[in-house]
Motif scaffolding. Sequence first.
Motif, PDB file in Angstrom:
ATOM      1  N   VAL A  90     -14.014 -47.911 -39.211  1.00 45.40           N
ATOM      2  CA  VAL A  90     -13.396 -47.058 -40.226  1.00 45.40           C
ATOM      3  C   VAL A  90     -14.357 -46.878 -41.405  1.00 45.40           C
ATOM      4  N   SER A  91     -15.031 -47.953 -41.789  1.00 46.27           N
ATOM      5  CA  SER A  91     -16.017 -47.872 -42.875  1.00 46.27           C
ATOM      6  C   SER A  91     -17.165 -46.940 -42.500  1.00 46.27           C
ATOM      7  N   VAL A  92     -17.614 -47.039 -41.257  1.00 51.74           N
ATOM      8  CA  VAL A  92     -18.689 -46.159 -40.776  1.00 51.74           C
ATOM      9  C   VAL A  92     -18.250 -44.703 -40.868  1.00 51.74           C
ATOM     10  N   ARG A  93     -17.022 -44.419 -40.515  1.00 50.68           N
ATOM     11  CA  ARG A  93     -16.508 -43.044 -40.569  1.00 50.68           C
ATOM     12  C   ARG A  93     -16.605 -42.456 -41.980  1.00 50.68           C
ATOM     13  N   TYR A  94     -16.335 -43.301 -42.975  1.00 53.78           N
ATOM     14  CA  TYR A  94     -16.358 -42.818 -44.357  1.00 53.78           C
ATOM     15  C   TYR A  94     -17.764 -42.556 -44.873  1.00 53.78           C
ATOM     16  N   VAL A  95     -18.739 -43.339 -44.436  1.00 57.11           N
ATOM     17  CA  VAL A  95     -20.088 -43.205 -44.986  1.00 57.11           C
ATOM     18  C   VAL A  95     -21.090 -42.577 -44.016  1.00 57.11           C
ATOM     19  N   LYS A  96     -20.664 -42.240 -42.825  1.00 59.23           N
ATOM     20  CA  LYS A  96     -21.576 -41.735 -41.803  1.00 59.23           C
ATOM     21  C   LYS A  96     -22.351 -40.502 -42.266  1.00 59.23           C
ATOM     22  N   ASP A  97     -21.707 -39.599 -42.940  1.00 57.89           N
ATOM     23  CA  ASP A  97     -22.368 -38.368 -43.368  1.00 57.89           C
ATOM     24  C   ASP A  97     -23.340 -38.597 -44.521  1.00 57.89           C
ATOM     25  N   LEU A  98     -23.225 -39.721 -45.211  1.00 58.79           N
ATOM     26  CA  LEU A  98     -24.097 -40.017 -46.343  1.00 58.79           C
ATOM     27  C   LEU A  98     -25.361 -40.758 -45.939  1.00 58.79           C
ATOM     28  N   LEU A  99     -25.415 -41.247 -44.710  1.00 56.75           N
ATOM     29  CA  LEU A  99     -26.515 -42.088 -44.274  1.00 56.75           C
ATOM     30  C   LEU A  99     -27.578 -41.288 -43.544  1.00 56.75           C
ATOM     31  N   ASN A 100     -28.815 -41.785 -43.607  1.00 53.36           N
ATOM     32  CA  ASN A 100     -29.943 -41.131 -42.963  1.00 53.36           C
ATOM     33  C   ASN A 100     -30.266 -41.845 -41.655  1.00 53.36           C
ATOM     34  N   PHE A 101     -30.121 -41.125 -40.552  1.00 59.04           N
ATOM     35  CA  PHE A 101     -30.420 -41.688 -39.242  1.00 59.04           C
ATOM     36  C   PHE A 101     -31.554 -40.946 -38.555  1.00 59.04           C
ATOM     37  N   SER A 102     -32.332 -40.206 -39.321  1.00 57.98           N
ATOM     38  CA  SER A 102     -33.366 -39.389 -38.701  1.00 57.98           C
ATOM     39  C   SER A 102     -34.579 -40.205 -38.274  1.00 57.98           C
ATOM     40  N   THR A 103     -34.684 -41.424 -38.768  1.00 60.36           N
ATOM     41  CA  THR A 103     -35.827 -42.263 -38.409  1.00 60.36           C
ATOM     42  C   THR A 103     -35.341 -43.610 -37.864  1.00 60.36           C
ATOM     43  N   ALA A 104     -36.247 -44.273 -37.178  1.00 57.22           N
ATOM     44  CA  ALA A 104     -35.926 -45.613 -36.670  1.00 57.22           C
ATOM     45  C   ALA A 104     -35.697 -46.577 -37.828  1.00 57.22           C
ATOM     46  N   ILE A 105     -36.464 -46.446 -38.899  1.00 53.60           N
ATOM     47  CA  ILE A 105     -36.308 -47.333 -40.064  1.00 53.60           C
ATOM     48  C   ILE A 105     -34.933 -47.146 -40.682  1.00 53.60           C
ATOM     49  N   GLY A 106     -34.484 -45.909 -40.802  1.00 51.98           N
ATOM     50  CA  GLY A 106     -33.144 -45.648 -41.341  1.00 51.98           C
ATOM     51  C   GLY A 106     -32.066 -46.285 -40.490  1.00 51.98           C
ATOM     52  N   THR A 107     -32.206 -46.185 -39.184  1.00 51.21           N
ATOM     53  CA  THR A 107     -31.241 -46.790 -38.276  1.00 51.21           C
ATOM     54  C   THR A 107     -31.247 -48.308 -38.413  1.00 51.21           C
ATOM     55  N   ILE A 108     -32.437 -48.889 -38.503  1.00 54.92           N
ATOM     56  CA  ILE A 108     -32.555 -50.344 -38.636  1.00 54.92           C
ATOM     57  C   ILE A 108     -31.866 -50.835 -39.899  1.00 54.92           C
ATOM     58  N   ILE A 109     -32.096 -50.153 -40.999  1.00 52.20           N
ATOM     59  CA  ILE A 109     -31.509 -50.567 -42.276  1.00 52.20           C
ATOM     60  C   ILE A 109     -29.993 -50.442 -42.251  1.00 52.20           C
ATOM     61  N   VAL A 110     -29.500 -49.326 -41.747  1.00 50.49           N
ATOM     62  CA  VAL A 110     -28.050 -49.110 -41.700  1.00 50.49           C
ATOM     63  C   VAL A 110     -27.382 -50.123 -40.779  1.00 50.49           C
ATOM     64  N   VAL A 111     -27.978 -50.384 -39.637  1.00 46.11           N
ATOM     65  CA  VAL A 111     -27.411 -51.361 -38.703  1.00 46.11           C
ATOM     66  C   VAL A 111     -27.405 -52.753 -39.334  1.00 46.11           C
ATOM     67  N   GLN A 112     -28.462 -53.104 -40.051  1.00 48.15           N
ATOM     68  CA  GLN A 112     -28.500 -54.412 -40.709  1.00 48.15           C
ATOM     69  C   GLN A 112     -27.380 -54.531 -41.747  1.00 48.15           C
ATOM     70  N   ILE A 113     -27.168 -53.501 -42.520  1.00 46.96           N
ATOM     71  CA  ILE A 113     -26.108 -53.529 -43.537  1.00 46.96           C
ATOM     72  C   ILE A 113     -24.745 -53.725 -42.885  1.00 46.96           C
ATOM     73  N   PHE A 114     -24.470 -52.979 -41.826  1.00 48.55           N
ATOM     74  CA  PHE A 114     -23.167 -53.104 -41.179  1.00 48.55           C
ATOM     75  C   PHE A 114     -23.017 -54.419 -40.407  1.00 48.55           C
ATOM     76  N   GLN A 115     -24.116 -54.970 -39.906  1.00 40.94           N
ATOM     77  CA  GLN A 115     -24.026 -56.289 -39.276  1.00 40.94           C
ATOM     78  C   GLN A 115     -23.676 -57.361 -40.296  1.00 40.94           C
ATOM     79  N   LEU A 116     -24.257 -57.275 -41.482  1.00 41.84           N
ATOM     80  CA  LEU A 116     -23.931 -58.242 -42.531  1.00 41.84           C
ATOM     81  C   LEU A 116     -22.474 -58.087 -42.966  1.00 41.84           C
ATOM     82  N   ALA A 117     -22.009 -56.850 -43.042  1.00 54.90           N
ATOM     83  CA  ALA A 117     -20.595 -56.628 -43.375  1.00 54.90           C
ATOM     84  C   ALA A 117     -19.703 -57.227 -42.295  1.00 54.90           C
TER      85      ALA A 117
END
Length: 176
Positions: A90-117
Motif C-alpha cells: 500500500v505504501s509503494v502504491r502511494y509513492v510509486k509515481d514519485l520514485l525514479n526507477f530508470s536506473t539500476a541505482i535508483g532501483t537499488i536505493i528504493v528497494v533498500q528503503i522498502f526493505q528497511l521499512a
Amino acid sequence: MKYSIQDIMVGFFKTTVLLIILEIFSSAILPSLGFTDFKPAFNVLIVLFLAFKLDDPVLPFLILAFQYIHSAFSIEGWATGAFAGIIISVSVRYVKDLLNFSTAIGTIIVVQIFQLAWFFLVAMILSIKLTDFSNFLPTFWQYIPESIFLSLISHHFFMLMDRFWKVKKLNAGAGY
C-alpha cells in the motif's frame, strides 16, 4: 497493467518455483557452506516486485500465498509477513509515481528503503508480541548485510520477474 487469470496463474507458478528454490538455497545450502547468519529474504523482493508492477485486486492474496510458502522455510509467521507485505505494498502504491526507477541505482536505493521499512514493521510487531525489545538492534545489524545484498541484486531480479509476469516496457515500476 491488467492481467488475465491465466497470466496470473502462470506468473504465480513460476514465481513459486523460484521462491522455493531460493528458500532452499538460503535455508539449507548457505548454512552448509558456513553462512549460518546470512539468510536473505527473497520473499521481500518478490512482494516488492509485485507491489511495483502488479496492478490487480488479487495482489493481497498473492502476498499471502508467497508469505505462506516462505513460512515453511522460516520461523517468521505467515501472518506477520503477509500483514507487513500488504502494508508495504500500500505504501509503494502511494509513492510509486514519485520514485525514479530508470536506473539500476535508483532501483537499488528504493528497494533498500522498502526493505528497511519491512524490517522495522516486522520487528516491531514481533517485539510487541513478545514484549521484549532487547533483540531489536542486534537483529537490525544482522539484517543490514542481507538487505544490501538483496538491494544489489534487485535490478536483475526484477528483470527476471518481468519475464515471469510478462511486464511490458510501458508499465511503470522498478527494474528498468
